[in-house]
Design a protein around this motif. Structure first.
Motif, PDB file in Angstrom:
ATOM      1  N   ASP A 198       0.810  -1.212   0.000  1.00  0.00           N
ATOM      2  CA  ASP A 198       0.000   0.000   0.000  1.00  0.00           C
ATOM      3  C   ASP A 198       0.847   1.267   0.000  1.00  0.00           C
ATOM      4  OD1 ASP A 198       1.050  -0.119   2.531  1.00  0.00           O
ATOM      5  OD2 ASP A 198      -0.862  -0.132   3.588  1.00  0.00           O
ATOM      6  N   GLY A 199       2.174   1.138   0.149  1.00  0.00           N
ATOM      7  CA  GLY A 199       3.045   2.309   0.111  1.00  0.00           C
ATOM      8  C   GLY A 199       2.879   3.255   1.277  1.00  0.00           C
ATOM      9  N   ALA A 200       2.307   2.792   2.376  1.00  0.00           N
ATOM     10  CA  ALA A 200       2.043   3.676   3.518  1.00  0.00           C
ATOM     11  C   ALA A 200       3.315   3.915   4.331  1.00  0.00           C
ATOM     12  CB  ALA A 200       0.961   3.076   4.402  1.00  0.00           C
ATOM     13  N   TRP A 201       3.498   5.157   4.772  1.00  0.00           N
ATOM     14  CA  TRP A 201       4.605   5.532   5.651  1.00  0.00           C
ATOM     15  C   TRP A 201       4.029   5.860   7.024  1.00  0.00           C
ATOM     16  CZ3 TRP A 201       9.942   6.285   4.430  1.00  0.00           C
ATOM     17  CH2 TRP A 201      10.280   5.888   3.122  1.00  0.00           C
ATOM     18  N   LYS A 202       4.602   5.240   8.070  1.00  0.00           N
ATOM     19  CA  LYS A 202       4.060   5.396   9.414  1.00  0.00           C
ATOM     20  C   LYS A 202       5.146   5.808  10.396  1.00  0.00           C
ATOM     21  CE  LYS A 202       0.475   1.908   8.578  1.00  0.00           C
ATOM     22  NZ  LYS A 202      -0.128   0.630   9.030  1.00  0.00           N
ATOM     23  N   SER A 203       4.715   6.448  11.475  1.00  0.00           N
ATOM     24  CA  SER A 203       5.646   6.917  12.500  1.00  0.00           C
ATOM     25  C   SER A 203       6.230   5.737  13.271  1.00  0.00           C
ATOM     26  CB  SER A 203       4.915   7.856  13.465  1.00  0.00           C
ATOM     27  OG  SER A 203       5.739   8.177  14.561  1.00  0.00           O
ATOM     28  N   ILE A 204       7.557   5.764  13.450  1.00  0.00           N
ATOM     29  CA  ILE A 204       8.216   4.732  14.260  1.00  0.00           C
ATOM     30  C   ILE A 204       8.826   5.329  15.525  1.00  0.00           C
ATOM     31  CG2 ILE A 204       8.694   3.223  12.307  1.00  0.00           C
ATOM     32  CD1 ILE A 204      11.584   4.286  12.348  1.00  0.00           C
ATOM     33  N   SER A 205       8.910   6.665  15.593  1.00  0.00           N
ATOM     34  CA  SER A 205       9.474   7.302  16.775  1.00  0.00           C
ATOM     35  C   SER A 205       9.147   8.787  16.764  1.00  0.00           C
ATOM     36  CB  SER A 205      10.992   7.114  16.824  1.00  0.00           C
ATOM     37  OG  SER A 205      11.547   7.729  17.971  1.00  0.00           O
ATOM     38  N   VAL A 206       8.909   9.342  17.962  1.00  0.00           N
ATOM     39  CA  VAL A 206       8.676  10.782  18.125  1.00  0.00           C
ATOM     40  C   VAL A 206       9.556  11.279  19.265  1.00  0.00           C
ATOM     41  CG1 VAL A 206       7.022  12.611  18.608  1.00  0.00           C
ATOM     42  CG2 VAL A 206       6.299  10.597  17.301  1.00  0.00           C
ATOM     43  N   MET A 207      10.360  12.287  18.988  1.00  0.00           N
ATOM     44  CA  MET A 207      11.234  12.880  19.997  1.00  0.00           C
ATOM     45  C   MET A 207      10.766  14.284  20.319  1.00  0.00           C
ATOM     46  SD  MET A 207      14.714  11.543  18.182  1.00  0.00           S
ATOM     47  CE  MET A 207      13.863  11.386  16.589  1.00  0.00           C
ATOM     48  N   ASP A 208      10.503  14.537  21.594  1.00  0.00           N
ATOM     49  CA  ASP A 208      10.100  15.864  22.045  1.00  0.00           C
ATOM     50  C   ASP A 208      11.356  16.602  22.505  1.00  0.00           C
ATOM     51  OD1 ASP A 208       9.099  18.129  23.318  1.00  0.00           O
ATOM     52  OD2 ASP A 208       7.306  17.099  23.999  1.00  0.00           O
ATOM     53  N   THR A 209      11.869  17.469  21.652  1.00  0.00           N
ATOM     54  CA  THR A 209      13.154  18.107  21.960  1.00  0.00           C
ATOM     55  C   THR A 209      13.072  19.077  23.120  1.00  0.00           C
ATOM     56  OG1 THR A 209      12.725  19.845  20.309  1.00  0.00           O
ATOM     57  CG2 THR A 209      13.909  17.877  19.557  1.00  0.00           C
ATOM     58  N   ALA A 210      11.895  19.668  23.332  1.00  0.00           N
ATOM     59  CA  ALA A 210      11.744  20.615  24.443  1.00  0.00           C
ATOM     60  C   ALA A 210      11.837  19.899  25.789  1.00  0.00           C
ATOM     61  CB  ALA A 210      10.437  21.366  24.320  1.00  0.00           C
ATOM     62  N   ASN A 211      11.118  18.789  25.917  1.00  0.00           N
ATOM     63  CA  ASN A 211      11.118  18.049  27.175  1.00  0.00           C
ATOM     64  C   ASN A 211      12.401  17.255  27.382  1.00  0.00           C
ATOM     65  OD1 ASN A 211       8.575  19.000  27.818  1.00  0.00           O
ATOM     66  ND2 ASN A 211       7.526  17.284  26.816  1.00  0.00           N
ATOM     67  N   ASP A 212      12.903  16.630  26.296  1.00  0.00           N
ATOM     68  CA  ASP A 212      14.103  15.820  26.413  1.00  0.00           C
ATOM     69  C   ASP A 212      15.316  16.681  26.771  1.00  0.00           C
ATOM     70  OD1 ASP A 212      12.596  13.668  25.829  1.00  0.00           O
ATOM     71  OD2 ASP A 212      13.258  13.442  23.761  1.00  0.00           O
ATOM     72  N   ALA A 213      15.345  17.913  26.253  1.00  0.00           N
ATOM     73  CA  ALA A 213      16.466  18.798  26.542  1.00  0.00           C
ATOM     74  C   ALA A 213      16.523  19.159  28.014  1.00  0.00           C
ATOM     75  CB  ALA A 213      16.385  20.061  25.697  1.00  0.00           C
ATOM     76  N   ALA A 214      15.371  19.168  28.661  1.00  0.00           N
ATOM     77  CA  ALA A 214      15.327  19.512  30.088  1.00  0.00           C
ATOM     78  C   ALA A 214      15.879  18.367  30.907  1.00  0.00           C
ATOM     79  CB  ALA A 214      13.913  19.837  30.500  1.00  0.00           C
TER      80      ALA A 214
END
Length: 242
Positions: free
Chosen positions: A226-242
């Motif tokens: 089907d050629g679908a692209w899906k999320s495998i990871s999300v990084m929250d740079t604002a929270n992770d930086a803290a």
């Protein structure tokens, strides 16, 4: 943007700015750079630069809020070492540029660009070797707001190419080019904020996406059927930086 090391024993770096300039720098001593080309042909801020695939030689494309694209080509045997070719790409500003990968190891393939503009359009361009002009090849109008970035996937020996685009309309579009033409792949879910930047990994299998809520999302294709692209990871740079 760094040039491919093939063309110099020292590093070559290009920069662009709101001062309407594109500057190409060469390392003349350890950690010391000298400007070897300053281009001042744009009449508004320069928003994006990209080096061509090394198979084409030393070529740099730049885009500007004046709507134009300029391609600088290094020719050491010419009257001027850097040839300048400028063309109008978008009526109300051009935000991004990306080169299509060269699919032939000997470099004998068409020079092609993709651009994204403030007219909500994405365009592909092809260089006509006979007329020595850049000609519009394809126009995509699926975005509903300014196109902020375009990114052609690297070539890994497969016949199909994917052009990714993103916009302030909070969407990412994926276009696949096959021998039969262009196909819009299944829609990537809409993001919560405007999408600003795109970056492929070296093999063209993962796409990194940055959005206005300080998040980086990684997309990967799930199944060729089907050629679908899906999320495998999300990084929250604002929270992770803290």
């Amino acid at each position: 943007a760094w040039a491919h090391p093939k063309y110099s024993h020292s590093s070559i770096l290009a920069s662009c700015s709101y001062d309407h300039k594109v500057i190409i720098w060469k390392e003349v001593d350890k950690h010391s750079f000298q400007a070897i080309k300053t281009y001042t042909g744009h009449t508004s801020s320069v928003n994006s630069i990209a080096w061509a695939p090394h198979e084409f030689g030393l070529m740099l494309a730049s885009t500007s809020s004046d709507g134009s694209v300029t391609v600088l080509t290094y020719n050491p045997t010419g009257e001027e070492p850097w040839a300048e070719q400028k063309f109008q790409a978008h009526q109300i500003g051009c935000n991004a540029v990306s080169w299509a990968p060269c699919t032939s190891p000997d470099g004998k393939c068409a020079k092609r660009l993709a651009t994204g503009g403030c007219d909500n359009a994405v365009k592909t361009w092809i260089y006509d070797e006979e007329t020595q002009e850049w000609k519009e090849e394809k126009k995509f109008t699926d975005h509903q707001d300014w196109v902020r970035d375009v990114a052609w996937s690297p070539n890994v020996g497969v016949p199909n190419r994917i052009l990714a685009t993103c916009s302030q309309d909070r969407t990412v579009k994926m276009y696949e080019q096959t021998e039969d033409g262009w196909n819009l792949l299944p829609q990537v879910p809409k993001f919560e904020e405007a999408v600003w930047r795109l970056s492929w990994n070296v093999s063209g299998t993962i796409l990194a996406i940055t959005t206005g809520d300080n998040k980086v999302t990684l997309l990967k294709e799930h199944g060729k059927e089907d050629g679908a692209w899906k999320s495998i990871s999300v990084m929250d740079t604002a929270n992770d930086a803290a």
